[in-house]
Design an enzyme around this catalytic site. Sequence first.
Site, PDB file in Angstrom:
ATOM      1  N   SER A   1     -13.858  37.288 -30.708  1.00 10.26           N
ATOM      2  CA  SER A   1     -12.859  36.582 -31.534  1.00 10.26           C
ATOM      3  C   SER A   1     -12.638  35.123 -31.127  1.00 10.26           C
ATOM      4  O   SER A   1     -11.522  34.619 -31.223  1.00 10.26           O
ATOM      5  CB  SER A   1     -11.528  37.349 -31.539  1.00 10.26           C
ATOM      6  OG  SER A   1     -11.707  38.608 -32.185  1.00 10.26           O
TER       7      SER A   1
ATOM      8  N   GLU B   1     -17.880  40.195 -22.923  1.00 13.37           N
ATOM      9  CA  GLU B   1     -17.289  40.472 -24.233  1.00 13.37           C
ATOM     10  C   GLU B   1     -16.484  41.777 -24.172  1.00 13.37           C
ATOM     11  O   GLU B   1     -17.061  42.868 -24.277  1.00 13.37           O
ATOM     12  CB  GLU B   1     -18.397  40.627 -25.281  1.00 13.37           C
ATOM     13  CG  GLU B   1     -19.243  39.380 -25.466  1.00 13.37           C
ATOM     14  CD  GLU B   1     -19.899  39.365 -26.838  1.00 13.37           C
ATOM     15  OE1 GLU B   1     -19.721  38.377 -27.556  1.00 13.37           O
ATOM     16  OE2 GLU B   1     -20.561  40.359 -27.202  1.00 13.37           O
TER      17      GLU B   1
ATOM     18  N   GLU C   1     -22.373  46.530 -29.385  1.00  9.89           N
ATOM     19  CA  GLU C   1     -22.661  47.260 -30.627  1.00  9.89           C
ATOM     20  C   GLU C   1     -23.933  48.088 -30.471  1.00  9.89           C
ATOM     21  O   GLU C   1     -24.063  49.167 -31.055  1.00  9.89           O
ATOM     22  CB  GLU C   1     -22.753  46.277 -31.805  1.00  9.89           C
ATOM     23  CG  GLU C   1     -21.368  45.792 -32.217  1.00  9.89           C
ATOM     24  CD  GLU C   1     -21.332  44.450 -32.914  1.00  9.89           C
ATOM     25  OE1 GLU C   1     -22.378  43.953 -33.338  1.00  9.89           O
ATOM     26  OE2 GLU C   1     -20.222  43.885 -33.023  1.00  9.89           O
TER      27      GLU C   1
ATOM     28  N   GLY D   1     -14.556  41.012 -33.054  1.00  7.09           N
ATOM     29  CA  GLY D   1     -14.299  41.172 -34.478  1.00  7.09           C
ATOM     30  C   GLY D   1     -12.897  41.646 -34.812  1.00  7.09           C
ATOM     31  O   GLY D   1     -12.640  42.068 -35.938  1.00  7.09           O
TER      32      GLY D   1
ATOM     33  N   HIS E   1     -25.809  44.041 -26.081  1.00  7.56           N
ATOM     34  CA  HIS E   1     -24.578  43.844 -26.857  1.00  7.56           C
ATOM     35  C   HIS E   1     -23.871  45.192 -27.011  1.00  7.56           C
ATOM     36  O   HIS E   1     -24.516  46.223 -27.202  1.00  7.56           O
ATOM     37  CB  HIS E   1     -24.893  43.240 -28.237  1.00  7.56           C
ATOM     38  CG  HIS E   1     -23.660  42.759 -28.940  1.00  7.56           C
ATOM     39  ND1 HIS E   1     -22.802  43.626 -29.580  1.00  7.56           N
ATOM     40  CD2 HIS E   1     -23.127  41.528 -29.083  1.00  7.56           C
ATOM     41  CE1 HIS E   1     -21.787  42.936 -30.088  1.00  7.56           C
ATOM     42  NE2 HIS E   1     -21.956  41.656 -29.790  1.00  7.56           N
TER      43      HIS E   1
ATOM     44  N   ASN F   1     -24.004  34.577 -32.646  1.00  3.32           N
ATOM     45  CA  ASN F   1     -24.640  35.861 -32.929  1.00  3.32           C
ATOM     46  C   ASN F   1     -24.339  36.209 -34.385  1.00  3.32           C
ATOM     47  O   ASN F   1     -23.214  36.583 -34.712  1.00  3.32           O
ATOM     48  CB  ASN F   1     -24.057  36.921 -31.973  1.00  3.32           C
ATOM     49  CG  ASN F   1     -24.503  38.327 -32.301  1.00  3.32           C
ATOM     50  OD1 ASN F   1     -25.424  38.523 -33.099  1.00  3.32           O
ATOM     51  ND2 ASN F   1     -23.857  39.306 -31.699  1.00  3.32           N
TER      52      ASN F   1
ATOM     53  N   LYS G   1     -25.424  38.659 -36.033  1.00  3.78           N
ATOM     54  CA  LYS G   1     -25.469  40.113 -36.275  1.00  3.78           C
ATOM     55  C   LYS G   1     -26.310  40.393 -37.530  1.00  3.78           C
ATOM     56  O   LYS G   1     -27.245  39.642 -37.797  1.00  3.78           O
ATOM     57  CB  LYS G   1     -24.044  40.685 -36.374  1.00  3.78           C
ATOM     58  CG  LYS G   1     -23.189  40.241 -35.178  1.00  3.78           C
ATOM     59  CD  LYS G   1     -21.875  40.962 -35.048  1.00  3.78           C
ATOM     60  CE  LYS G   1     -21.150  40.418 -33.824  1.00  3.78           C
ATOM     61  NZ  LYS G   1     -19.932  41.151 -33.513  1.00  3.78           N
TER      62      LYS G   1
END
Length: 246
Positions: free
Chosen positions: A206, A160, A92, A166, A90, A9, A11
């Site tokens: 991560s 996730e 985010e 991250g 996702h 991904n 992003k």
Amino acid sequence: MRRKLAAGNWKMNGSSAALAELSALAAPADCTVVICPPAPLLFRAAEIGAENSLHIGAQDCHHENGGAFTGDVSAPMIADAGASYVIVGHSERREACNERNRDVRAKAKATWAAGLTAILCIGESLEDREADNTLDIIAGQLSGSVPNGATADNLVVAYEPIWAIGTGKVPTLDQIKEVHDFIRAELTERFGATVANDISLLYGGSVKPGNAAEIFQAENVDGALVGGASLKADDFNPIIAALAAS
Ligand code: PGA
């Protein structure tokens, strides 16, 4: 047969120059490798991917096929660009764009209607984890976000944990196993063992060359959804190789 799948991904990173990384990726015969670049790069990425046994995915789609939705991209447009996967839900987007389970479900349905595979993301916040609510959150996201009619061809589930994305923090192998076993059990209850056993379950958050092999030891981890470490072939190739060796 369950697919081993490594998905990258990107992003909101990358450029046409960064697509050179795709040519440097090695996709082993028994692994599906998917790269999800930003939407403007999909068309060219699909051309390069086709020459290199890579699959291309988008990072989101609108739930409608077309119309007055300025700035949005529909699933049929993504298919037309040559992509075959779409990340939906996702964290985010769930957080920053306020996407709720029912929005994610509508996007997954649109993805399926366009003949694409949804990589559907679920995961708990640190607060949920600390309050021991992880499995309840996962159950709610699965029942609320996954439409009826899931198959191993149209659905990949990515677990996730939000606190691992991250951050360099990764759950213990036992924590990953617990959630992945639970997801498999929930899918089995809803769709039956034949379908559920073949749906690929990815871990994301991560994942790096240094921890991938350990994560892939878990029986119900069939691959990874990788952010930062998917941007460079030098980082992503060892993760793909660890998956192939698992
Ligand atoms: P990360 O991102 O690998 O950079 O933690 C994972 C993701 O958000 O899919």
